[in-house]
Write a protein that holds these residues in place. Structure first.
Motif, PDB file in Angstrom:
ATOM      1  N   THR A 171      43.005  55.841  30.778  1.00 57.32           N
ATOM      2  CA  THR A 171      43.109  54.924  29.638  1.00 57.32           C
ATOM      3  C   THR A 171      43.056  53.479  30.122  1.00 57.32           C
ATOM      4  O   THR A 171      42.339  52.641  29.563  1.00 57.32           O
ATOM      5  CB  THR A 171      44.401  55.188  28.852  1.00 57.32           C
ATOM      6  N   ARG A 172      43.820  53.173  31.178  1.00 56.04           N
ATOM      7  CA  ARG A 172      43.812  51.820  31.741  1.00 56.04           C
ATOM      8  C   ARG A 172      42.412  51.430  32.199  1.00 56.04           C
ATOM      9  O   ARG A 172      41.955  50.313  31.954  1.00 56.04           O
ATOM     10  CB  ARG A 172      44.794  51.738  32.914  1.00 56.04           C
ATOM     11  N   ASP A 173      41.698  52.342  32.846  1.00 54.11           N
ATOM     12  CA  ASP A 173      40.342  52.044  33.313  1.00 54.11           C
ATOM     13  C   ASP A 173      39.410  51.735  32.142  1.00 54.11           C
ATOM     14  O   ASP A 173      38.569  50.834  32.239  1.00 54.11           O
ATOM     15  CB  ASP A 173      39.786  53.205  34.134  1.00 54.11           C
ATOM     16  N   LYS A 174      39.562  52.461  31.028  1.00 54.41           N
ATOM     17  CA  LYS A 174      38.739  52.180  29.840  1.00 54.41           C
ATOM     18  C   LYS A 174      39.081  50.816  29.253  1.00 54.41           C
ATOM     19  O   LYS A 174      38.192  50.059  28.852  1.00 54.41           O
ATOM     20  CB  LYS A 174      38.938  53.271  28.790  1.00 54.41           C
ATOM     21  N   ILE A 175      40.354  50.488  29.214  1.00 53.87           N
ATOM     22  CA  ILE A 175      40.777  49.176  28.714  1.00 53.87           C
ATOM     23  C   ILE A 175      40.195  48.069  29.589  1.00 53.87           C
ATOM     24  O   ILE A 175      39.669  47.070  29.093  1.00 53.87           O
ATOM     25  CB  ILE A 175      42.319  49.084  28.650  1.00 53.87           C
ATOM     26  N   MET A 176      40.258  48.271  30.913  1.00 49.37           N
ATOM     27  CA  MET A 176      39.738  47.261  31.828  1.00 49.37           C
ATOM     28  C   MET A 176      38.215  47.129  31.701  1.00 49.37           C
ATOM     29  O   MET A 176      37.678  46.024  31.804  1.00 49.37           O
ATOM     30  CB  MET A 176      40.143  47.576  33.269  1.00 49.37           C
ATOM     31  N   ALA A 177      37.521  48.235  31.451  1.00 48.66           N
ATOM     32  CA  ALA A 177      36.069  48.164  31.234  1.00 48.66           C
ATOM     33  C   ALA A 177      35.760  47.362  29.970  1.00 48.66           C
ATOM     34  O   ALA A 177      34.802  46.573  29.938  1.00 48.66           O
ATOM     35  CB  ALA A 177      35.476  49.570  31.151  1.00 48.66           C
ATOM     36  N   ASN A 178      36.574  47.542  28.933  1.00 42.50           N
ATOM     37  CA  ASN A 178      36.399  46.742  27.708  1.00 42.50           C
ATOM     38  C   ASN A 178      36.677  45.267  27.982  1.00 42.50           C
ATOM     39  O   ASN A 178      35.960  44.394  27.487  1.00 42.50           O
ATOM     40  CB  ASN A 178      37.308  47.255  26.598  1.00 42.50           C
ATOM     41  N   TYR A 179      37.710  44.972  28.760  1.00 41.45           N
ATOM     42  CA  TYR A 179      38.001  43.583  29.127  1.00 41.45           C
ATOM     43  C   TYR A 179      36.863  42.984  29.943  1.00 41.45           C
ATOM     44  O   TYR A 179      36.570  41.795  29.834  1.00 41.45           O
ATOM     45  CB  TYR A 179      39.312  43.476  29.912  1.00 41.45           C
ATOM     46  N   ASP A 180      36.200  43.800  30.753  1.00 43.69           N
ATOM     47  CA  ASP A 180      35.070  43.334  31.545  1.00 43.69           C
ATOM     48  C   ASP A 180      33.945  42.842  30.635  1.00 43.69           C
ATOM     49  O   ASP A 180      33.267  41.863  30.961  1.00 43.69           O
ATOM     50  CB  ASP A 180      34.581  44.456  32.470  1.00 43.69           C
TER      51      ASP A 180
ATOM     52  N   GLU B  68      34.493  41.759  27.463  1.00 41.98           N
ATOM     53  CA  GLU B  68      35.032  40.617  26.714  1.00 41.98           C
ATOM     54  C   GLU B  68      35.151  39.366  27.585  1.00 41.98           C
ATOM     55  O   GLU B  68      34.953  38.250  27.114  1.00 41.98           O
ATOM     56  CB  GLU B  68      36.409  40.984  26.149  1.00 41.98           C
ATOM     57  N   PHE B  69      35.477  39.570  28.854  1.00 42.91           N
ATOM     58  CA  PHE B  69      35.668  38.460  29.794  1.00 42.91           C
ATOM     59  C   PHE B  69      34.806  38.685  31.037  1.00 42.91           C
ATOM     60  O   PHE B  69      35.307  39.041  32.105  1.00 42.91           O
ATOM     61  CB  PHE B  69      37.143  38.343  30.200  1.00 42.91           C
ATOM     62  N   PRO B  70      33.477  38.481  30.906  1.00 48.03           N
ATOM     63  CA  PRO B  70      32.603  38.715  32.058  1.00 48.03           C
ATOM     64  C   PRO B  70      32.905  37.717  33.178  1.00 48.03           C
ATOM     65  O   PRO B  70      33.358  36.604  32.928  1.00 48.03           O
ATOM     66  CB  PRO B  70      31.198  38.513  31.495  1.00 48.03           C
ATOM     67  N   GLY B  71      32.669  38.179  34.405  1.00 50.15           N
ATOM     68  CA  GLY B  71      32.838  37.297  35.551  1.00 50.15           C
ATOM     69  C   GLY B  71      34.149  37.493  36.299  1.00 50.15           C
ATOM     70  O   GLY B  71      34.378  36.843  37.322  1.00 50.15           O
ATOM     71  N   TYR B  72      35.013  38.384  35.802  1.00 49.72           N
ATOM     72  CA  TYR B  72      36.300  38.634  36.459  1.00 49.72           C
ATOM     73  C   TYR B  72      36.340  39.986  37.176  1.00 49.72           C
ATOM     74  O   TYR B  72      37.348  40.321  37.773  1.00 49.72           O
ATOM     75  CB  TYR B  72      37.443  38.575  35.441  1.00 49.72           C
ATOM     76  N   ASP B  73      35.275  40.756  37.061  1.00 48.97           N
ATOM     77  CA  ASP B  73      35.167  42.049  37.739  1.00 48.97           C
ATOM     78  C   ASP B  73      36.260  43.029  37.303  1.00 48.97           C
ATOM     79  O   ASP B  73      36.728  43.849  38.081  1.00 48.97           O
ATOM     80  CB  ASP B  73      35.207  41.833  39.260  1.00 48.97           C
ATOM     81  N   PHE B  74      36.689  42.925  36.031  1.00 51.43           N
ATOM     82  CA  PHE B  74      37.764  43.792  35.545  1.00 51.43           C
ATOM     83  C   PHE B  74      37.422  45.278  35.637  1.00 51.43           C
ATOM     84  O   PHE B  74      38.299  46.093  35.912  1.00 51.43           O
ATOM     85  CB  PHE B  74      38.122  43.453  34.087  1.00 51.43           C
ATOM     86  N   SER B  75      36.159  45.650  35.426  1.00 50.59           N
ATOM     87  CA  SER B  75      35.822  47.078  35.438  1.00 50.59           C
ATOM     88  C   SER B  75      35.922  47.686  36.832  1.00 50.59           C
ATOM     89  O   SER B  75      36.065  48.897  36.971  1.00 50.59           O
ATOM     90  CB  SER B  75      34.426  47.323  34.862  1.00 50.59           C
ATOM     91  N   GLN B  76      35.870  46.857  37.856  1.00 50.52           N
ATOM     92  CA  GLN B  76      35.935  47.365  39.225  1.00 50.52           C
ATOM     93  C   GLN B  76      37.308  47.217  39.872  1.00 50.52           C
ATOM     94  O   GLN B  76      37.647  47.957  40.780  1.00 50.52           O
ATOM     95  CB  GLN B  76      34.894  46.664  40.100  1.00 50.52           C
ATOM     96  N   ASN B  77      38.101  46.253  39.415  1.00 51.46           N
ATOM     97  CA  ASN B  77      39.373  46.012  40.103  1.00 51.46           C
ATOM     98  C   ASN B  77      40.595  46.486  39.328  1.00 51.46           C
ATOM     99  O   ASN B  77      41.703  46.432  39.843  1.00 51.46           O
ATOM    100  CB  ASN B  77      39.528  44.532  40.462  1.00 51.46           C
ATOM    101  N   ALA B  78      40.397  46.929  38.092  1.00 47.28           N
ATOM    102  CA  ALA B  78      41.487  47.446  37.262  1.00 47.28           C
ATOM    103  C   ALA B  78      42.668  46.472  37.185  1.00 47.28           C
ATOM    104  O   ALA B  78      43.815  46.884  37.081  1.00 47.28           O
ATOM    105  CB  ALA B  78      41.939  48.818  37.752  1.00 47.28           C
TER     106      ALA B  78
END
Length: 128
Positions: free
Chosen positions: A69-78, A80-90
């Motif tokens: 669930t956290r990984d899916k949330i972080m992918a969505n944040y990635d 919404e906020f491109p450039g922070y690498d959220f989908s890869q760093n959780a």
């Protein structure tokens, strides 16, 4: 619980609040709780298990669900906020994530009580 609650009460207390909120929404209410290394102030019997995800299949399964669930949330944040690498760093402070913060600044989802965000927010306030 969101980043603002974590900043107000700390991550441990926010975890307990989130668990209590989730339990309050269960129907029927559970008769017993298995919890990884903490106790909740609830009138439900409970067992706190140190290293619960290693010693209880139920806690291990819940941990996997939480991480997915956290990984899916972080992918969505990635998205919404491109450039922070959220989908890869959780959400962890990897080099690419720290570079994103340096380049794009702090987002509304960052926890301002955690470093290096805490220092960045404080220095930003000092400049104003």
């Amino acid at each position: 619980m969101d980043n603002h609650v974590i900043d107000q009460v700390n991550i441990y207390e926010a975890t307990k609040l989130a668990m209590k909120e989730a339990i309050s929404q269960l129907e029927p209410q559970p008769e017993h709780l298995l919890i990884d290394a903490m106790k909740l102030d609830l009138p439900i019997s409970q067992t706190s298990i140190i290293k619960g995800d290693a010693n209880s299949l139920s806690i291990a399964a819940a941990s996997i669900i939480a991480k997915v669930t956290r990984d899916k949330i972080m992918a969505n944040y990635d998205q919404e906020f491109p450039g922070y690498d959220f989908s890869q760093n959780a959400g962890y402070g990897t080099t690419k994530h720290l570079e994103g913060i340096e380049k794009h600044g702090v987002t509304p989802i960052h926890r301002t009580s955690f470093e290096p965000i805490k220092t960045l927010v404080a220095s930003s306030k000092d400049k104003n």
